[in-house]
Design an enzyme around this catalytic site. Structure first.
Site, PDB file in Angstrom:
ATOM      1  CG  HIS A   1      -4.470  -0.906  -0.540  1.00  0.00           C
ATOM      2  ND1 HIS A   1      -3.979  -0.825   0.740  1.00  0.00           N
ATOM      3  CD2 HIS A   1      -4.836  -1.963  -1.016  1.00  0.00           C
ATOM      4  CE1 HIS A   1      -4.412  -2.046   1.385  1.00  0.00           C
ATOM      5  NE2 HIS A   1      -4.977  -2.691   0.432  1.00  0.00           N
TER       6      HIS A   1
ATOM      7  CB  SER B   1      -0.855  -0.073   1.160  1.00  0.00           C
ATOM      8  OG  SER B   1      -1.958   1.123   1.152  1.00  0.00           O
ATOM      9  CB  THR B   2       1.233   4.163   2.532  1.00  0.00           C
ATOM     10  OG1 THR B   2      -0.164   4.446   2.311  1.00  0.00           O
ATOM     11  CG2 THR B   2       1.971   5.539   2.368  1.00  0.00           C
TER      12      THR B   2
ATOM     13  CG  ASP C   1      -5.925  -5.531   2.873  1.00  0.00           C
ATOM     14  OD1 ASP C   1      -6.866  -6.381   3.116  1.00  0.00           O
ATOM     15  OD2 ASP C   1      -5.851  -5.045   1.424  1.00  0.00           O
TER      16      ASP C   1
ATOM     17  CG  MET D   1      -1.029   4.175   5.961  1.00  0.00           C
ATOM     18  SD  MET D   1      -1.949   5.658   5.336  1.00  0.00           S
ATOM     19  CE  MET D   1      -3.309   5.895   6.198  1.00  0.00           C
TER      20      MET D   1
END
Length: 351
Positions: A192, A166-167, A288, A285
């Protein structure tokens, strides 16, 4: 966080500056310490106010956001969240910003958007909490692109590789996948990312990496030498069909607030491949992918988590580690090589 995240908002539009500031001020843990309308004003404000985070418009007159971001990362590395239009052109610029070192990107709201800027405040707080020393090192000490292993040095086995991020994932994925040889194991990825970004990102990875990288399509057969990136925003990616493993794009509500969800991908790989899989969870973050990685490990898969020191955000890997889902924690630079070790065919030709 003990004190509010201090933010400087940079945008050439007074209206947009006001909207971003209003969204951020609604969160008591965020403090807007200033605004700037161009790069010159922003540079002076950064020196004077020393913000924790900067939100930066990509398209500005005189010096655009990408040019200014490069200067920030070179001269005063700090978390920067880019604000971009969610168009193909905006996606390309956003990906370039993430490679330069931006913490994350958010899209400008469309007319009638009921929740403009979505989780911008959460991203700002995560950026403020990010490890500044690590962020500085990642931004200013970029190693030369690694050379992929020669095909003659690597004999692919029967394992499937599943990666979630993600991030911070754009840079992380580039770092990992550039280690892969052209005959890499079939690899599926959920990152993401907005729907308009993933096609551009897959194209970018395809140019940078030795294997073929493409946006996953429903029914695509998993093949050696191919990497499949989940399309952003609308459907989840799964791997199905024991006799001929293939991608399936699933219409389903968001899981853990995300669509596509890393957990959905990891769950499917655990069920399909079991011990013939390697699961990897990278910077991001939230949580997930943590539960899905645990399911993979219980099914016999080998599992890897990015370590805290090299994560932009040690969120998803931290939760996975705390759950016992991570067999090995490694630095970002070591993960690609470890994947190849775990997926290479044994000398006798079996896994």
């Amino acid at each position: 966080m003990s004190s509010p995240a201090r933010v400087l908002v940079v945008d050439d539009s007074p209206t947009m500056r006001g909207l971003i500031s209003a969204v951020l001020k609604a969160d008591p843990d965020v403090q807007v310490v200033g605004q700037a309308g161009n790069a010159m004003e922003a540079r002076a404000a950064i020196k004077e106010l020393n913000p924790d985070v900067v939100t930066l418009d990509i398209e500005m007159p005189e010096m655009n956001g990408l040019e200014f971001l490069e200067k920030i990362m070179r001269l005063r590395p700090m978390p920067v969240i880019m604000v971009s239009t969610l168009t193909h052109r905006g996606a390309g610029a956003s990906l370039a910003a993430l490679e330069i070192g931006a913490f994350d990107c958010v899209g400008k709201p469309a007319p009638g958007d009921s929740r403009p800027f979505g989780d911008l405040a959460e991203k700002v707080k995560a950026a403020a909490r990010s490890q500044h020393q690590t962020y500085r090192a990642m931004a200013t000490e970029r190693p030369a692109a690694p050379q992929p292993m020669a095909v003659s040095d690597y004999r692919v086995g029967r394992k499937i590789v599943a990666i979630g991020s993600s991030t911070g994932g754009v840079e992380a994925l580039i770092s990992v996948l550039q280690k892969f040889p052209a005959n890499c194991p079939p690899t599926v990825i959920t990152q993401h990312m907005p729907s308009t970004f993933t096609k551009s990102f897959a194209e970018r990875l395809n140019r940078l990496c030795a294997p073929v990288v493409e946006e996953a399509t429903d029914g695509a057969r998993l093949q050696t030498g191919k990497i499949y990136l989940a399309p952003g925003g609308e459907r989840h990616l799964q791997v199905v069909n024991h006799s001929a493993p293939s991608c399936r794009l699933l219409d389903r509500e968001p899981v853990n607030g995300h669509r596509p969800s890393v957990d959905v991908l990891f769950d499917s790989v655990a069920e399909l491949a079991g011990r013939n899989a390697v699961g990897v969870i990278l910077t991001g973050m939230g949580r997930d992918g943590a539960a899905g990685l645990l399911k993979m490990r219980h099914a016999g898969a080998r599992t890897i988590g990015q370590n805290e020191k090299t994560c932009v955000v040690y969120g998803m890997p931290r939760v996975a580690h705390e759950l016992g889902a991570v067999e090995t924690q490694l630095s970002l630079n070591a993960i690609g090589e470890e994947i190849l070790k775990l997926t290479a065919a044994r000398k006798e030709g079996s896994d």
